[in-house]
Design an enzyme around this catalytic site. Structure first.
Site, mmCIF file in Angstrom:
data_model
loop_
_atom_site.group_PDB
_atom_site.id
_atom_site.type_symbol
_atom_site.label_atom_id
_atom_site.label_comp_id
_atom_site.label_asym_id
_atom_site.label_seq_id
_atom_site.Cartn_x
_atom_site.Cartn_y
_atom_site.Cartn_z
ATOM 1 N N LYS B 236 36.564 44.745 43.164
ATOM 2 C CA LYS B 236 35.972 43.885 42.147
ATOM 3 C C LYS B 236 35.933 42.480 42.729
ATOM 4 C CE LYS B 236 36.022 42.273 37.429
ATOM 5 N NZ LYS B 236 35.137 41.210 37.906
ATOM 6 N N ARG B 241 28.165 37.288 39.370
ATOM 7 C CA ARG B 241 27.336 38.490 39.288
ATOM 8 C C ARG B 241 25.873 38.084 39.368
ATOM 9 N NH1 ARG B 241 27.782 43.268 36.017
ATOM 10 N NH2 ARG B 241 26.188 44.717 36.787
ATOM 11 N N ARG B 256 24.492 36.289 35.968
ATOM 12 C CA ARG B 256 24.791 37.151 34.837
ATOM 13 C C ARG B 256 24.418 36.530 33.504
ATOM 14 N NH1 ARG B 256 30.351 38.817 32.254
ATOM 15 N NH2 ARG B 256 29.368 37.951 30.428
ATOM 16 N N GLU B 284 26.997 40.715 43.832
ATOM 17 C CA GLU B 284 27.839 39.553 43.562
ATOM 18 C C GLU B 284 27.514 38.449 44.563
ATOM 19 O OE1 GLU B 284 30.113 40.454 41.139
ATOM 20 O OE2 GLU B 284 31.482 38.734 41.058
ATOM 21 N N LYS B 409 36.480 48.030 35.018
ATOM 22 C CA LYS B 409 37.117 47.071 35.937
ATOM 23 C C LYS B 409 38.611 47.267 35.832
ATOM 24 C CE LYS B 409 36.066 43.353 32.616
ATOM 25 N NZ LYS B 409 35.324 42.110 32.430
#
Lengths: 339, 543
Positions: B236, B241, B256, B284, B409
């Protein structure tokens, strides 16, 4: 505020005290003689030796405190205690609620307990009493609190109930069992559907009816079948919210009746469908009107928004101070549990 | 505006999703399309630039209401929302009008354009025309954000019902609709009609897809997720994002927040030109150097600095760590299984081997091996692991699916420390009037003359019931007031969790923590046993 030995009412650990009459007003610790402004539990506590209260409130007071040694007084009737002449005057808060007028040698003090100025068919309306010093509550002592006219309020409540009834959903109103609940019963349009009361509310209804207050017919849940329940307006105390007692209503719509509902954050915290902004306390304009109506030059503020009220009154040229009482309590402001 | 206020009241008072969607649907059907265009925007959480400075709002409001500034401030503290405070204290309207929402939005625009000293006059005039409920909305729109408790997802559903289009199509159109500045884009009837007009997917320029968001995984995955081989595990990443969209000869990078950030990352736009047309990557944005991620704080400078100097570009190089492929050859492939999308992504990027387009590596092993990797997350500069079911399609937003369809996550456990509550302030919104915003301290100095040094603020983590209890404590134990802030008797201890810790010369404590929140109330612990600043500093060394 600094005590003055000529003050007719002072603050003692037991509560507000009138030395001239040797009597306490709504004391929070047991005392020999207590003058009770009204029967809400933060004002009328058990354990005093003798009680003095209004005739109008006798039955509700007894309903709450049981077998007490009680002397009652009619509105305006005066009683001499020591050097003081004492009389009770309607405060318009709930059935029997009084303002206490104390006169000693021409000096007049009025302690208001809790009050509202708006008309309420379930109790005698507030009566302005001239005084040199006025002791006022401040539960809703901020200018954000301004109540809508009662007619508008009940129109809204009726429309909400009718809409729910038409779609077959029970309407539940959470309201304080003593005072607020009866005011709602007396104010709604009883032709819309049956009125169903929680046991805690029904106990007070009985005391109200026995005191001569006209309330529409009410049912208890056990007496109501499912089809009439779907059209009913149910009145329950706030403590019933989220309790198993609510399960029987299935998919119901709910509403919380309180002055605190004026603020959106408080409404959202309550997590009800609707907030009904209805209080048995004076709003900000009501507080100001009541204070002006007494003609008092000195005002002592108790429970609620004390600091802003005192500062505001001082800026208006009055001699204002505060008593730290154990009435109501600021915690209610956050929890929104009473009033 | 009255019609919109009625919609707002319905949304605000209803706790059921179904009735909210229905209320919006009815509004979109009945309302003037120009109004609907704005309603879509503000209900979806779109922001408008603040039209009148807060100071002018407060001063003008206090004056019109006939209140001294201090009393207005008391009211504001009790209400916790400026727009609502104004709506409550102002006198009733003496020149009521019922102008439609879009006209009021125009007037807001005009207000924004007038010189500061004349804005007060515009405000007074508007307030004379509006009743309490519409006035509250107007004030909310002035201050820039109307939060209604309606998610973009619900607006999407309502629009899907109105248009008869699939929710996905609406969601995709909304991304661009909401990303543009509403005034510059000219939100009008035509824009609303375009939003609900018939037509398929893939018509949409450089718009991204709605992001699929992950749910936090609590506890052990073995019991919840079954066999580890059914899952795709990755790091992660601790970045921003993003979706890298390449269509025709053009490219765009979306964050995002569905905000266009292309111009912040010119080197990624350059990298995108190597991608084939009709392709969308999910991944990402990372500050990236020598094959490793730099701390998030470094990446932030790329977002916050006004000017992208060459020095900044050189000192904070970036990469787009790709982990999913949403569109290929111009076709939406989100319904393909995760494993297939991953295979195609790999086939696409491996031959390019572009240094700024690395492929997020797949982590292999059973749950215990993955747990070991997760435990090493902090030293690797990642937040933990992502778990994605091999056979699942790419979802939309933060929809609660069953465990199998979900992205999980699996974050590394936060740091934690026991700290003492020393200051409190009233909250906003749902917590209006409640003391809900706290400042926490730890002990500093030698035994005998220790003192409490504030080091973090936290607002979240308590239940409503706990918060009411803490609120009651604060009311009864306030030592001193500094404006809205209360100094509280230092007695309550809370376990705070946070994600990162760094030295900070700007803080009195000399440290800064990231994402602090309350993990639990340590009612068992007296303040004297709370942690020390020394212990906190030790954590920095480990970090």
């Amino acid at each position: 505020m600094p005590p003055d030995r000529n003050d007719l009412i002072t603050l003692r650990p037991e509560g507000l005290y009138c030395p001239a009459a040797d009597v306490y007003i709504d004391p929070w610790r047991p005392v020999p003689r207590a003058l009770i402004t009204h029967a809400h539990s933060d004002h009328a506590r058990a354990g005093h030796a003798h009680y003095l209260a209004s005739l109008e409130g006798e039955r509700v007071l007894r309903a709450r405190l049981g077998d007490i040694s009680l002397q009652t007084m009619d509105w305006g009737e005066s009683l001499t205690l020591g050097d003081a002449r004492i009389s009770l005057h309607p405060a318009g808060h709930v059935l029997g609620s009084s303002q206490v007028r104390i006169e000693v040698g021409g000096e007049v003090w009025v302690a208001s307990g809790d009050y509202k100025l708006e008309a309420d068919v379930t109790c005698t309306p507030f009566e302005p009493v001239r005084a040199h010093t006025f002791i006022t509550e401040s539960t809703f002592g901020l200018p954000i609190y301004r109540w809508q006219a009662q007619g508008v309020l009940f129109d809204g409540l009726n429309a909400w109930w009718r809409g729910n009834a038409e779609s077959g959903r029970t309407s539940v109103v959470f309201a304080y069992a003593f005072g607020k609940a009866q005011r709602i019963l007396a104010g709604v349009d009883a032709s819309i559907g049956p009125l169903v009361c929680h046991g805690a509310v029904e106990a007070l209804n009985r005391a109200y009816r026995a005191s001569g207050v006209r309330l529409p017919d009410t049912l208890q849940v056990a007496q109501t079948d499912a089809s009439s329940l779907a059209r009913a307006l149910v009145i329950a105390p706030p403590s019933a919210q989220g309790s198993p007692w609510m399960k029987r209503f299935g998919d119901y719509a709910d509403c919380f009746a309180s002055g605190w509902m004026q603020v959106r954050g408080a409404r959202r915290r309550r997590a009800v469908d609707r907030g009904l902004v209805m209080s048995d306390h004076a709003d900000w304009p009501g507080l100001m009107q009541a204070i002006a109506g007494t003609g008092a030059q000195r005002v002592i503020v108790t429970h609620g928004h004390i600091e802003p009220m005192v500062r505001w009154l001082r800026e208006q040229g009055l001699d204002a101070g505060a008593f730290r009482t154990e009435f109501g309590g600021e915690e209610d402001v956050a929890a929104g549990d009473a009033s | 505006m009255k019609r919109f206020a009625a919609l707002y009241a319905e949304l605000d008072s209803s706790t059921s999703t179904r009735s909210r969607v229905r209320a919006m649907r009815d509004y979109f059907r009945e309302a003037d399309a120009g109004d609907a265009a704005w309603a879509v925007y503000v209900l979806s959480g779109g922001k408008t630039r603040q039209a009148v400075p807060t100071r002018v709002l407060k001063e003008t409001g206090a004056r019109v209401a006939g209140l001294p500034d201090w009393l207005f401030e008391e009211c504001y503290q009790a209400v916790g929302d400026l727009a609502e405070t104004l709506a409550l204290v102002l006198p009733p309207p003496d020149a009521p009008t019922d102008m439609p929402l879009h006209r009021w939005m125009d007037r807001l625009g005009e207000l924004r354009g007038t010189p500061a000293e004349q804005r007060a006059d515009g405000l007074r005039q508007a307030w004379r025309e509006l009743d309490v409920a519409p006035r509250f909305l107007f004030n909310k729109l002035i201050t820039g954000a109307l939060r209604v408790g309606v998610s973009r997802l619900l607006v999407t559903r309502a629009l899907a019902e109105v248009s008869g289009l699939p929710a996905e199509t609406i969601a995709q159109r909304l991304v661009g609709y909401l990303a543009a500045d509403p005034v510059a884009a000219g939100l009008d009837a035509a824009r609303f009609h375009a939003l609900v007009a018939p037509g398929g997917c893939g018509e949409t320029g450089l718009q991204p897809y709605p992001f699929f968001l992950a749910q936090p995984l609590q506890g052990d995955p073995t019991a919840q997720l079954g066999d580890a081989t059914d899952w795709l595990a990755e790091w992660k990443w601790d970045g921003i994002r993003g979706q890298l969209v390449r269509r025709g000869e053009q490219a765009a990078l979306w964050s995002r927040g569905e905000e266009l950030v292309s111009e912040r990352f010119p080197e990624l736009m350059d990298a995108a030109s190597w991608l084939p047309a009709g392709c969308v990557l999910d991944g990402e944005i990372l500050a990236w150097q020598d094959g490793a991620a730099l701390p998030f704080a470094r990446l932030q400078t790329r977002i916050t600095r006004k000017q992208l100097s060459r020095r900044l570009l050189e000192s904070v190089p970036v990469a787009f760590m790709a982990y999913d492929l949403l569109e290929q050859d111009g076709a939406d492939i989100r319904t393909l299984p995760q494993a297939e999308r991953r295979r195609r992504l790999q086939a696409l990027l491996a031959p390019l081997a572009h240094p700024r387009l690395p492929l997020s590596p797949v982590l292999r092993g059973d749950w215990s091996a993955l747990a070991t990797l997760r435990a090493s997350a902090r030293e690797r500069g990642v937040e933990g692991l992502m778990l994605k079911r091999n056979d699942a399609p790419y979802g939309t937003g933060r929809v609660k699916l069953d465990a199998r369809g979900q992205w999980w996550k699996w974050k590394v456990d936060p740091y934690s420390v026991d700290a003492v509550l020393i200051y409190a302030q009233r909250g906003h919104g749902r917590r209006a009037g409640l003391f809900s915003d706290y400042t926490f301290a730890v002990w500093s100095g030698e035994a005998g003359e220790r003192s409490l040094v504030p080091f973090a603020k936290a607002y979240s983590g308590l239940t409503d019931a706990e918060m009411r209890q803490v609120d009651a404590f604060i009311r009864a134990n306030t030592l001193e007031r500094f404006g809205p802030v209360c100094a509280v008797r230092p007695e309550l201890v809370f376990e705070l969790g946070f994600e990162g810790i760094q030295p900070s010369p700007r803080h009195k404590s000399g440290i800064a923590v990231r994402f602090p929140r309350m993990l639990r109330w340590r009612q068992d612990k007296p303040a004297a046993e709370a942690d020390t600043l020394h212990a906190l500093r030790q954590l920095i060394k480990r970090d």
